[in-house]
Design an enzyme around this catalytic site. Structure first.
Site, PDB file in Angstrom:
ATOM      1  N   SER A  46      -6.169  -3.373   8.612  1.00  0.00           N
ATOM      2  CA  SER A  46      -5.566  -1.839   8.960  1.00  0.00           C
ATOM      3  C   SER A  46      -6.753  -0.958   8.952  1.00  0.00           C
ATOM      4  O   SER A  46      -7.829  -1.065   8.392  1.00  0.00           O
ATOM      5  CB  SER A  46      -4.667  -1.660   7.708  1.00  0.00           C
ATOM      6  OG  SER A  46      -4.369  -0.203   7.633  1.00  0.00           O
ATOM      7  N   TYR A  95      -2.573  -1.289  -1.949  1.00  0.00           N
ATOM      8  CA  TYR A  95      -2.383  -2.154  -0.703  1.00  0.00           C
ATOM      9  C   TYR A  95      -3.640  -2.064   0.194  1.00  0.00           C
ATOM     10  O   TYR A  95      -4.035  -3.175   1.061  1.00  0.00           O
ATOM     11  CB  TYR A  95      -1.137  -1.142   0.047  1.00  0.00           C
ATOM     12  CG  TYR A  95      -1.262  -1.502   1.393  1.00  0.00           C
ATOM     13  CD1 TYR A  95      -0.626  -2.589   2.033  1.00  0.00           C
ATOM     14  CD2 TYR A  95      -1.610  -0.469   2.549  1.00  0.00           C
ATOM     15  CE1 TYR A  95      -0.666  -2.876   3.532  1.00  0.00           C
ATOM     16  CE2 TYR A  95      -1.810  -0.766   3.889  1.00  0.00           C
ATOM     17  CZ  TYR A  95      -1.005  -1.810   4.134  1.00  0.00           C
ATOM     18  OH  TYR A  95      -1.230  -2.220   5.853  1.00  0.00           O
ATOM     19  N   LYS A 105      -6.151  -5.204   1.936  1.00  0.00           N
ATOM     20  CA  LYS A 105      -6.838  -5.626   3.424  1.00  0.00           C
ATOM     21  C   LYS A 105      -8.520  -5.611   3.193  1.00  0.00           C
ATOM     22  O   LYS A 105      -8.846  -6.356   3.847  1.00  0.00           O
ATOM     23  CB  LYS A 105      -6.224  -4.133   4.066  1.00  0.00           C
ATOM     24  CG  LYS A 105      -4.956  -4.128   4.575  1.00  0.00           C
ATOM     25  CD  LYS A 105      -4.351  -5.362   5.047  1.00  0.00           C
ATOM     26  CE  LYS A 105      -2.835  -5.600   5.137  1.00  0.00           C
ATOM     27  NZ  LYS A 105      -2.207  -6.879   5.484  1.00  0.00           N
TER      28      LYS A 105
HETATM   29  C1  UD1 Z   1       0.531   4.720   6.461  1.00  0.00           C
HETATM   30  C2  UD1 Z   1       0.021   3.933   5.273  1.00  0.00           C
HETATM   31  C3  UD1 Z   1      -1.112   3.044   5.656  1.00  0.00           C
HETATM   32  C4  UD1 Z   1      -0.434   1.845   6.295  1.00  0.00           C
HETATM   33  C5  UD1 Z   1       0.423   2.359   7.463  1.00  0.00           C
HETATM   34  C6  UD1 Z   1       1.435   1.145   7.944  1.00  0.00           C
HETATM   35  C7  UD1 Z   1       0.106   6.010   3.509  1.00  0.00           C
HETATM   36  C8  UD1 Z   1      -0.767   6.993   3.002  1.00  0.00           C
HETATM   37  N1  UD1 Z   1      -0.588   4.920   4.622  1.00  0.00           N
HETATM   38  O1  UD1 Z   1      -0.072   5.197   7.363  1.00  0.00           O
HETATM   39  O2  UD1 Z   1      -1.980   2.694   4.725  1.00  0.00           O
HETATM   40  O3  UD1 Z   1      -1.481   0.931   6.950  1.00  0.00           O
HETATM   41  O4  UD1 Z   1       1.416   3.410   7.093  1.00  0.00           O
HETATM   42  O5  UD1 Z   1       2.260   1.545   8.564  1.00  0.00           O
HETATM   43  O6  UD1 Z   1       1.259   5.731   3.472  1.00  0.00           O
HETATM   44  N2  UD1 Z   1       4.538  11.905   7.794  1.00  0.00           N
HETATM   45  C9  UD1 Z   1       5.417  13.115   7.509  1.00  0.00           C
HETATM   46  N3  UD1 Z   1       6.632  13.018   7.235  1.00  0.00           N
HETATM   47  C10 UD1 Z   1       7.191  11.643   6.780  1.00  0.00           C
HETATM   48  C11 UD1 Z   1       6.261  10.567   7.179  1.00  0.00           C
HETATM   49  C12 UD1 Z   1       4.956  10.665   7.560  1.00  0.00           C
HETATM   50  O7  UD1 Z   1       4.795  14.330   8.032  1.00  0.00           O
HETATM   51  O8  UD1 Z   1       8.324  11.847   6.490  1.00  0.00           O
HETATM   52  C13 UD1 Z   1       3.205  12.026   8.277  1.00  0.00           C
HETATM   53  C14 UD1 Z   1       2.277  11.417   7.362  1.00  0.00           C
HETATM   54  O9  UD1 Z   1       1.675  12.450   6.615  1.00  0.00           O
HETATM   55  C15 UD1 Z   1       1.038  11.233   8.472  1.00  0.00           C
HETATM   56  C16 UD1 Z   1       1.835  10.750   9.706  1.00  0.00           C
HETATM   57  O10 UD1 Z   1       3.179  11.557   9.591  1.00  0.00           O
HETATM   58  O11 UD1 Z   1       0.304  12.237   8.830  1.00  0.00           O
HETATM   59  C17 UD1 Z   1       1.950   9.287   9.875  1.00  0.00           C
HETATM   60  O12 UD1 Z   1       2.505   8.596   8.742  1.00  0.00           O
HETATM   61  P1  UD1 Z   1       3.041   7.203   8.251  1.00  0.00           P
HETATM   62  O13 UD1 Z   1       3.839   6.896   9.480  1.00  0.00           O
HETATM   63  O14 UD1 Z   1       3.308   6.984   7.099  1.00  0.00           O
HETATM   64  O15 UD1 Z   1       1.703   6.440   8.709  1.00  0.00           O
HETATM   65  P2  UD1 Z   1       0.098   6.486   7.880  1.00  0.00           P
HETATM   66  O16 UD1 Z   1       0.348   7.550   6.641  1.00  0.00           O
HETATM   67  O17 UD1 Z   1      -0.737   6.896   8.677  1.00  0.00           O
END
Ligand code: UD1
Length: 342
Positions: free
Chosen positions: A125, A150, A154
């Site tokens: 990842s 997690y 990795k």
């Molecule tokens: C997340 C994990 C990462 C993992 C990846 C795999 C965390 C901190 N990181 O990545 O380790 O490898 O998923 O699927 O959980 N967001 C919102 N509202 C929401 C959900 C997300 O604003 O309800 C934003 C988050 O703050 C981020 C972006 O959307 O900026 C993407 O979020 P997400 O889809 O959870 O992915 P990652 O955090 O990048």
């Protein structure tokens, strides 16, 4: 015909990879414990490809079963997806993550070594980079201290693989995924989040269909143009295809090192607000959202430099952000019809 073991082959990325493998002419056998997947995915894969993959239901923590499996089967390569992947849960249950993600990796690699199976693809990842100092992120960017158990699994997994390849016949490729989203164009397979989705796209599609009231955007005070965080969202089918390219590289002995690492992303970043706008445009509807506090552990921006994968794997993401969002939306509608979830 080459026979490929896909662990976790009924999961989100695993199921899409099984489809691509079958369509590329590989014979596939799946091991999955159904801890975060459904048996019906097997039939859905079959209905896409017309070929039913062999399936073994067991937990890879059952070391004896892993060894028996490799003794009985003639396997040409392994793509190892089986792992726990909820970041928040890993903070509360670190030992579950080390046991599930590390022990199982060790058992699979040991059984491979004992049975002369030499080709291994590992699901890593972009989380290993943390907040990288430079964007886009190349594979030579330093690995930063993990933010969660997690993420640590990795990093440790990559090290285990690298060290094993130096002292055995094993050849390994770690693929560092950026943010996999979307679903198969057939809308027969996709992501099936348990409970409240933690990731952005399933939260958006569940909000749009009315399961969730509104999307919470975690922070609009990041140092980005619109203040929301930036990620590299890659279509799961493009990601699946990268696995086939990596596997072929090992099977055809074209790898330059015994252990190699490749970024798998699109090379361009989108902010959370850009994703919301793109979703609204692609699906022609408004999405309810509000801005809330930042989420702990989130970074400002990550997107891949994909030069190495393009050059060495001859792979490049082909599908657009619109393809990603529309396929995720079609999949959500399909789940909602309740025709898929048993
Ligand atoms: C997340 C994990 C990462 C993992 C990846 C795999 C965390 C901190 N990181 O990545 O380790 O490898 O998923 O699927 O959980 N967001 C919102 N509202 C929401 C959900 C997300 O604003 O309800 C934003 C988050 O703050 C981020 C972006 O959307 O900026 C993407 O979020 P997400 O889809 O959870 O992915 P990652 O955090 O990048």
């Amino acid at each position: 015909m080459q026979r490929i073991l896909v662990t976790g082959g009924l999961g989100f990325i695993g199921s899409h990879t099984v489809v691509e493998l079958q369509q590329a002419g590989y014979d596939v056998v799946i091991i999955d414990d159904l801890s975060n997947s459904q048996l019906s995915v097997l039939d859905r894969i079959t209905s896409i490809t017309g070929m039913k993959p062999d399936f073994h239901q067991f937990d890879l923590k059952e070391k004896e079963k892993v060894h028996q499996f490799f003794q009985q089967e003639k396997i040409d390569g392994v793509i190892h997806f089986a792992a726990s992947k909820a970041v928040g849960e890993s903070v509360n249950e670190p030992l579950k993550y080390y046991e599930n993600n590390i022990n199982t990796l060790v058992y699979v690699l040991k059984a491979m070594n004992n049975n002369q199976v030499e080709n291994f693809i590992f699901s890593s990842s972009c989380t290993v980079y943390g907040q990288a100092d430079e964007l886009p992120i190349t594979e030579s960017a330093p690995v930063k201290t993990a933010e969660s158990p997690y993420g640590n699994t990795k990093q440790i997994g990559e090290e285990i693989l690298k060290e094993t390849t130096t002292v055995s016949n094993l050849n390994g490729i770690a693929l560092r995924y950026f943010n996999p989203i979307g679903a198969h164009a057939s809308a027969k397979i996709g992501e099936l989040p348990i409970g409240v989705p933690q990731n952005l796209i399933p939260y958006i599609t569940q909000t749009a269909i009315g399961i969730r009231e509104e999307l919470s955007i975690f922070g609009d005070d990041y140092p980005t143009e619109d203040g929301t965080a930036i990620r590299d969202y890659i279509h799961v089918v493009d990601l699946a295809k990268a696995h086939i390219k990596a596997l072929e590289r090992l099977i055809e002995n074209r790898n330059k090192e015994k252990y190699e690492v490749f970024n798998v992303g699109t090379g361009s970043g989108s902010s959370v607000l850009e994703i919301v706008k793109a979703f609204e445009k692609a699906t022609n509807q408004d999405l309810a959202y509000k801005i809330v506090e930042r989420r702990a552990g989130d970074i400002t921006a990550a997107f891949a430099d994909t030069t190495l994968a393009e050059k060495e794997l001859n792979w490049k993401a082909e599908l657009t952000l619109e393809d990603c969002l529309l396929s995720a939306w079609n999949w959500q509608k399909k789940i909602h019809e309740n025709t898929l979830v048993e």
